[in-house]
Design a protein around this motif. Sequence first.
Motif, mmCIF file in Angstrom:
data_model
loop_
_atom_site.group_PDB
_atom_site.id
_atom_site.type_symbol
_atom_site.label_atom_id
_atom_site.label_comp_id
_atom_site.label_asym_id
_atom_site.label_seq_id
_atom_site.Cartn_x
_atom_site.Cartn_y
_atom_site.Cartn_z
ATOM 1 N N ALA A 1 0.697 -1.094 0.294
ATOM 2 C CA ALA A 1 -0.107 0.156 0.021
ATOM 3 C C ALA A 1 0.743 1.388 0.086
ATOM 4 N N LYS A 2 1.792 1.195 0.838
ATOM 5 C CA LYS A 2 2.774 2.535 0.915
ATOM 6 C C LYS A 2 3.643 2.579 -0.457
ATOM 7 N N ALA B 1 2.213 1.621 -3.436
ATOM 8 C CA ALA B 1 1.408 1.946 -4.458
ATOM 9 C C ALA B 1 1.297 3.696 -4.119
ATOM 10 N N ALA B 2 0.908 3.946 -3.014
ATOM 11 C CA ALA B 2 0.804 5.485 -2.529
ATOM 12 C C ALA B 2 2.002 6.646 -3.026
ATOM 13 N N ALA B 3 3.122 5.956 -2.966
ATOM 14 C CA ALA B 3 4.380 6.693 -3.488
ATOM 15 C C ALA B 3 4.436 6.759 -4.975
ATOM 16 N N LYS C 1 1.852 6.405 -6.722
ATOM 17 C CA LYS C 1 0.630 7.407 -7.198
ATOM 18 C C LYS C 1 1.266 8.801 -6.803
ATOM 19 N N ALA C 2 1.698 9.326 -5.953
ATOM 20 C CA ALA C 2 2.231 10.643 -5.850
ATOM 21 C C ALA C 2 3.278 11.104 -6.739
#
Length: 253
Positions: free
Chosen positions: A102-103, A105-107, A109-110
């Motif tokens: 999840a971390k 994927a968030a990175a 995306k950002a």
Amino acid sequence: MPKHAISGLHRLTRTHKLSVAGVAAAGAAALVFTVVPGADADQGKSQATAVENVKPVAFSAVDTAAKTQQATITQQADASAAKGKAEAAAAKKAAAEKAAKAKAAAAAKAKAEKARAAKAAASRSEVRTAIPAAAPKPAAKPAAKVYPDNLDGWIRESLDIMAKKGIPGSYEGIHRNIMRESSGNPMAINNWDINAINGTPSKGLLQVIQPTFNAYHVEGTSWNLYDPVANITAACNYAADRYGSMDNVNSAY
């Protein structure tokens, strides 16, 4: 078997274990005594002798069975604890892996959003560079002031010219002298005074003779002596030179 039952057996003390073994041995002895046939005393003695001979064997078998059962229970409890521990470790590992994914994927995306924003900003900059800024429009010239073509308009236009040239005078002073000299008629002419006798009659709104008009003519006005604005301005310039201002003239000048 329920887990708490296994745990309870696992926690039996040595005293408890020996009690269980004794009860089992006693039961076995009673069973042996009951199944021996006959009712006389000899037979009873023989049976007692047989029981005494069997007793050690029965207690030995029970003790072995109890130990075997206890070992089985202990193994089952240890296996259950190991299994629970392994399941907890697996669950913890799975949760950690899920959080890491999840971390990541968030990175990602950002990072993608930041790249898109930078690309959009660069595109806007290119557009601004490609399209030259519009040249500033020249400042509009102030519209020329329009004066009515009457006595009021003539006096006001003359006053504006006088203000630019530094010639003193007021609306009241100019209007008062015009009404006395020509009654507001720009074409008025005096053919009977000394100036007329000398061949230079007074003309216009403020009855100015030609030589005086020529000498005190104000640049930017007409050279026509009958022009209302030119006549007023030249007469006021003459009065300022001789009397200080047209406001100070109260009779023929």
